[in-house]
Design a protein around this motif. Structure first.
Motif, PDB file in Angstrom:
ATOM      1  N   LYS A 131       0.832  -1.212   0.000  1.00  0.00           N
ATOM      2  CA  LYS A 131       0.000   0.000   0.000  1.00  0.00           C
ATOM      3  C   LYS A 131       0.868   1.264   0.000  1.00  0.00           C
ATOM      4  CE  LYS A 131      -4.243  -1.773   1.986  1.00  0.00           C
ATOM      5  NZ  LYS A 131      -5.128  -1.765   3.144  1.00  0.00           N
ATOM      6  N   LEU A 132       1.976   1.204   0.735  1.00  0.00           N
ATOM      7  CA  LEU A 132       2.865   2.369   0.761  1.00  0.00           C
ATOM      8  C   LEU A 132       3.405   2.658  -0.640  1.00  0.00           C
ATOM      9  CD1 LEU A 132       4.850   1.890   4.101  1.00  0.00           C
ATOM     10  CD2 LEU A 132       3.118   3.618   3.581  1.00  0.00           C
ATOM     11  N   LYS A 133       3.694   1.578  -1.357  1.00  0.00           N
ATOM     12  CA  LYS A 133       4.210   1.727  -2.719  1.00  0.00           C
ATOM     13  C   LYS A 133       3.140   2.371  -3.625  1.00  0.00           C
ATOM     14  CE  LYS A 133       6.420  -1.050  -6.195  1.00  0.00           C
ATOM     15  NZ  LYS A 133       6.316  -2.363  -6.779  1.00  0.00           N
ATOM     16  N   LEU A 134       1.922   1.890  -3.446  1.00  0.00           N
ATOM     17  CA  LEU A 134       0.799   2.400  -4.224  1.00  0.00           C
ATOM     18  C   LEU A 134       0.547   3.884  -3.912  1.00  0.00           C
ATOM     19  CD1 LEU A 134      -0.811   0.675  -6.155  1.00  0.00           C
ATOM     20  CD2 LEU A 134      -2.534   0.347  -4.384  1.00  0.00           C
ATOM     21  N   LEU A 135       0.643   4.211  -2.620  1.00  0.00           N
ATOM     22  CA  LEU A 135       0.451   5.592  -2.188  1.00  0.00           C
ATOM     23  C   LEU A 135       1.496   6.502  -2.851  1.00  0.00           C
ATOM     24  CD1 LEU A 135      -0.940   7.655  -0.288  1.00  0.00           C
ATOM     25  CD2 LEU A 135       0.703   6.988   1.473  1.00  0.00           C
ATOM     26  N   GLU A 136       2.745   6.024  -2.876  1.00  0.00           N
ATOM     27  CA  GLU A 136       3.803   6.809  -3.518  1.00  0.00           C
ATOM     28  C   GLU A 136       3.483   7.012  -4.993  1.00  0.00           C
ATOM     29  OE1 GLU A 136       6.108   8.605  -2.157  1.00  0.00           O
ATOM     30  OE2 GLU A 136       5.401   7.785  -0.255  1.00  0.00           O
ATOM     31  N   LEU A 137       2.987   5.939  -5.621  1.00  0.00           N
ATOM     32  CA  LEU A 137       2.704   6.024  -7.053  1.00  0.00           C
ATOM     33  C   LEU A 137       1.603   7.050  -7.342  1.00  0.00           C
ATOM     34  CD1 LEU A 137       3.306   4.756  -9.921  1.00  0.00           C
ATOM     35  CD2 LEU A 137       1.257   3.396  -9.520  1.00  0.00           C
ATOM     36  N   VAL A 138       0.470   6.937  -6.621  1.00  0.00           N
ATOM     37  CA  VAL A 138      -0.635   7.849  -6.960  1.00  0.00           C
ATOM     38  C   VAL A 138      -0.343   9.301  -6.575  1.00  0.00           C
ATOM     39  CG1 VAL A 138      -2.453   6.093  -6.943  1.00  0.00           C
ATOM     40  CG2 VAL A 138      -2.042   7.423  -4.869  1.00  0.00           C
ATOM     41  N   SER A 139       0.591   9.499  -5.633  1.00  0.00           N
ATOM     42  CA  SER A 139       0.860  10.882  -5.222  1.00  0.00           C
ATOM     43  C   SER A 139       2.143  11.443  -5.848  1.00  0.00           C
ATOM     44  CB  SER A 139       0.935  10.960  -3.692  1.00  0.00           C
ATOM     45  OG  SER A 139       1.939  10.098  -3.225  1.00  0.00           O
ATOM     46  N   GLN A 140       2.768  10.649  -6.714  1.00  0.00           N
ATOM     47  CA  GLN A 140       3.968  11.143  -7.403  1.00  0.00           C
ATOM     48  C   GLN A 140       3.523  12.132  -8.500  1.00  0.00           C
ATOM     49  OE1 GLN A 140       5.813   8.161  -9.860  1.00  0.00           O
ATOM     50  NE2 GLN A 140       7.797   9.207  -9.897  1.00  0.00           N
ATOM     51  N   PRO A 141       4.254  13.227  -8.702  1.00  0.00           N
ATOM     52  CA  PRO A 141       3.837  14.154  -9.758  1.00  0.00           C
ATOM     53  C   PRO A 141       3.627  13.430 -11.089  1.00  0.00           C
ATOM     54  CG  PRO A 141       5.588  15.124  -8.471  1.00  0.00           C
ATOM     55  CD  PRO A 141       5.418  13.710  -7.964  1.00  0.00           C
ATOM     56  N   GLY A 142       2.529  13.747 -11.755  1.00  0.00           N
ATOM     57  CA  GLY A 142       2.176  13.089 -13.012  1.00  0.00           C
ATOM     58  C   GLY A 142       3.283  13.201 -14.044  1.00  0.00           C
ATOM     59  N   THR A 143       3.953  14.350 -14.066  1.00  0.00           N
ATOM     60  CA  THR A 143       5.005  14.545 -15.082  1.00  0.00           C
ATOM     61  C   THR A 143       6.136  13.528 -14.876  1.00  0.00           C
ATOM     62  OG1 THR A 143       5.886  16.293 -13.677  1.00  0.00           O
ATOM     63  CG2 THR A 143       4.577  16.975 -15.579  1.00  0.00           C
ATOM     64  N   GLU A 144       6.415  13.194 -13.608  1.00  0.00           N
ATOM     65  CA  GLU A 144       7.472  12.194 -13.336  1.00  0.00           C
ATOM     66  C   GLU A 144       7.011  10.811 -13.764  1.00  0.00           C
ATOM     67  OE1 GLU A 144       8.721  12.284  -9.233  1.00  0.00           O
ATOM     68  OE2 GLU A 144       9.155  14.431  -9.343  1.00  0.00           O
ATOM     69  N   GLN A 145       5.755  10.477 -13.429  1.00  0.00           N
ATOM     70  CA  GLN A 145       5.243   9.165 -13.829  1.00  0.00           C
ATOM     71  C   GLN A 145       5.283   9.034 -15.351  1.00  0.00           C
ATOM     72  OE1 GLN A 145       1.373   8.005 -12.075  1.00  0.00           O
ATOM     73  NE2 GLN A 145       1.589   9.746 -10.705  1.00  0.00           N
ATOM     74  N   LEU A 146       4.923  10.100 -16.027  1.00  0.00           N
ATOM     75  CA  LEU A 146       4.826  10.049 -17.494  1.00  0.00           C
ATOM     76  C   LEU A 146       6.200   9.973 -18.151  1.00  0.00           C
ATOM     77  CD1 LEU A 146       1.909  12.566 -17.811  1.00  0.00           C
ATOM     78  CD2 LEU A 146       1.878  10.217 -18.667  1.00  0.00           C
ATOM     79  N   ALA A 147       7.169  10.673 -17.559  1.00  0.00           N
ATOM     80  CA  ALA A 147       8.512  10.665 -18.150  1.00  0.00           C
ATOM     81  C   ALA A 147       9.084   9.251 -18.164  1.00  0.00           C
ATOM     82  CB  ALA A 147       9.421  11.609 -17.375  1.00  0.00           C
ATOM     83  N   ALA A 148       8.613   8.419 -17.220  1.00  0.00           N
ATOM     84  CA  ALA A 148       9.161   7.063 -17.108  1.00  0.00           C
ATOM     85  C   ALA A 148       8.488   6.073 -18.073  1.00  0.00           C
ATOM     86  CB  ALA A 148       8.990   6.576 -15.669  1.00  0.00           C
ATOM     87  N   ILE A 149       7.483   6.526 -18.791  1.00  0.00           N
ATOM     88  CA  ILE A 149       6.777   5.614 -19.712  1.00  0.00           C
ATOM     89  C   ILE A 149       7.421   5.686 -21.097  1.00  0.00           C
ATOM     90  CG2 ILE A 149       4.548   5.109 -20.839  1.00  0.00           C
ATOM     91  CD1 ILE A 149       3.161   6.212 -18.333  1.00  0.00           C
ATOM     92  N   ALA A 150       7.790   4.511 -21.620  1.00  0.00           N
ATOM     93  CA  ALA A 150       8.505   4.506 -22.902  1.00  0.00           C
ATOM     94  C   ALA A 150       7.555   4.542 -24.105  1.00  0.00           C
ATOM     95  CB  ALA A 150       9.406   3.286 -22.970  1.00  0.00           C
ATOM     96  N   GLY A 151       6.429   3.839 -24.004  1.00  0.00           N
ATOM     97  CA  GLY A 151       5.558   3.717 -25.186  1.00  0.00           C
ATOM     98  C   GLY A 151       4.431   4.729 -25.195  1.00  0.00           C
ATOM     99  N   ALA A 152       3.283   4.301 -25.727  1.00  0.00           N
ATOM    100  CA  ALA A 152       2.113   5.190 -25.808  1.00  0.00           C
ATOM    101  C   ALA A 152       1.694   5.604 -24.401  1.00  0.00           C
ATOM    102  CB  ALA A 152       0.966   4.456 -26.487  1.00  0.00           C
ATOM    103  N   ARG A 153       1.298   6.863 -24.252  1.00  0.00           N
ATOM    104  CA  ARG A 153       0.907   7.350 -22.917  1.00  0.00           C
ATOM    105  C   ARG A 153      -0.544   7.824 -22.942  1.00  0.00           C
ATOM    106  NH1 ARG A 153       5.653  11.430 -21.181  1.00  0.00           N
ATOM    107  NH2 ARG A 153       4.663  12.686 -22.822  1.00  0.00           N
ATOM    108  N   PHE A 154      -1.269   7.430 -21.903  1.00  0.00           N
ATOM    109  CA  PHE A 154      -2.655   7.866 -21.715  1.00  0.00           C
ATOM    110  C   PHE A 154      -2.641   8.740 -20.465  1.00  0.00           C
ATOM    111  CE2 PHE A 154      -2.693   4.142 -24.266  1.00  0.00           C
ATOM    112  CZ  PHE A 154      -3.697   4.363 -25.186  1.00  0.00           C
ATOM    113  N   ILE A 155      -3.189   9.928 -20.583  1.00  0.00           N
ATOM    114  CA  ILE A 155      -3.009  10.932 -19.520  1.00  0.00           C
ATOM    115  C   ILE A 155      -4.368  11.484 -19.101  1.00  0.00           C
ATOM    116  CG2 ILE A 155      -1.914  13.159 -18.969  1.00  0.00           C
ATOM    117  CD1 ILE A 155      -0.042  12.363 -21.535  1.00  0.00           C
TER     118      ILE A 155
END
Ligand code: A3P
Length: 346
Positions: A131-155
């Motif tokens: 759950k802690l991992k999930l919490l970090e994921l949902v509260s991480q800035p979207g721009t950081e999450q997106l920068a880590a995606i290599a393929g098609a991105r849905f935003i």
């Protein structure tokens, strides 16, 4: 698109006056610092927006990016799943296996997670590393999450076009969904009561008054809508209405398919519409945001993220005075524009 001029923002971010901010924080108990109003339209956002504004505005947009944008509670989740399924060759298995929250980073959600609230959520979830991992994921800035995606991105975003990268439509695609603001406000009221990041504690009438005074997250509602409406003929923009999806979902699926250059048989469309029905959504853990309840960010009791799923339910919540006020407010805001809701006769 290059991320040039990283520090340049062509709009001002002003703090909401302390007295008004204090009043609002008594009603919106998940915000503990204050609020800002952004640009000439004074878009209303939590104070933490200041930290993310530049990263969002200067975010590099790729040709394969698909944004699903809206004012909140307009049918975003519904549209997200529709768009994702159409774009991904109706991959039911993958849709089941990967929650929508992971398939679609929510660009600005982190600004709604106040550091003190985040600490509370961490404390409450401290015995579960998952759950802690999930919490970090949902509260991480979207721009950081997106920068880590290599393929098609849905935003997913609720930001208006003017706060998003200016060349977004030159590079990526956007599907914008709009809904009758009276249904939006009822739906958002329930969500704001159950999301501890907002933590609304007042009654519905007070809530409505903040909404139409543009003192509520992501308002002014009509400016938000009109910015997207103005771009509705752009080849990379598809403008949908919740009421349109409600009335004829297969037709909406066909529109999205044409927009994304996909072709599906009538049988495939019928199956997709069953998958997209509100009853199916309620029990589909991949789309129903149960994760927010599991993390304690959302408390049950106000109908959950997928609530009634009907058009026109606002009538049960508006008294006569509010109904008349709403009618005036809508017609004042539509005067001089060619924007019309398909289900309204004027
Ligand atoms: P109600 O609260 O009126 O039921 P968003 O995803 O933008 O937050 O919008 C949420 C609204 O869309 C909620 O409205 C929710 O119930 C409705 N909704 C979500 N999925 C739906 C579906 N599959 N069919 C119809 N309505 C749906």
């Amino acid at each position: 698109m290059d991320a040039k001029n990283n520090n340049v923002l062509p709009f001002e971010i002003r703090d909401v006056e302390p007295e008004l901010a204090d009043e609002l924080m008594k009603y919106f108990t998940g915000e503990l610092t204050g609020f800002v109003q952004v640009g000439p339209k004074r878009y209303f956002l939590p104070n933490k927006y200041k930290q993310e504004a530049r990263n969002i505005y200067n975010m590099p947009v790729r040709p394969t990016d698909i944004f699903v944008a809206s004012y909140p509670r307009s049918g975003t989740t519904w549209t997200q799943e529709l768009v994702w399924m159409v774009a991904n060759d109706l991959d039911y298995e993958k849709s089941d296996a990967i929650p929508l929250t992971e398939r679609y980073p929510f660009l600005e959600f982190s600004i709604f997670v106040h550091p003190i609230m985040k600490e509370r959520f961490r404390e409450e979830n401290k015995h579960s590393p998952q759950k802690l991992k999930l919490l970090e994921l949902v509260s991480q800035p979207g721009t950081e999450q997106l920068a880590a995606i290599a393929g098609a991105r849905f935003i997913k975003t609720h930001l208006p076009l003017s706060l998003l990268p200016p060349a977004l439509l030159d590079h990526g695609k956007m599907v914008y969904v709009a809904r009758d603001p009276r249904d939006v406000v009822v739906s958002f009221y329930h969500l704001n009561r159950s999301m501890r990041t907002q933590g609304y504690v007042g009654d519905f009438k007070t809530y409505w008054n903040y909404f139409i005074r543009d003192l509520h997250h992501w308002t002014p509602y009509f400016d938000h809508l009109k910015e997207a409406w103005e771009k509705r003929h752009h080849p990379n923009m598809l403008f949908l209405f919740y009421e349109e999806l409600s009335k004829d979902l297969p037709a909406a699926v066909r529109r999205v398919s044409a927009f994304l250059n996909k072709r599906y048989s009538e049988e495939q469309i019928q199956r997709l519409c069953r998958h997209l029905s509100v009853d199916s959504f309620k029990s589909n853990k991949s789309v129903n945001y149960d994760v927010m309840s599991e993390l304690g960010i959302m408390v049950k009791g106000e109908g959950g993220f997928i609530r009634k799923g009907k058009a026109g339910g606002w009538r049960e919540h508006f008294d006569e005075e509010m109904a008349q006020q709403a009618e005036r407010w809508i017609s004042d805001n539509l005067r001089g524009t060619d924007f019309r809701f398909p289900h309204m006769d004027k």
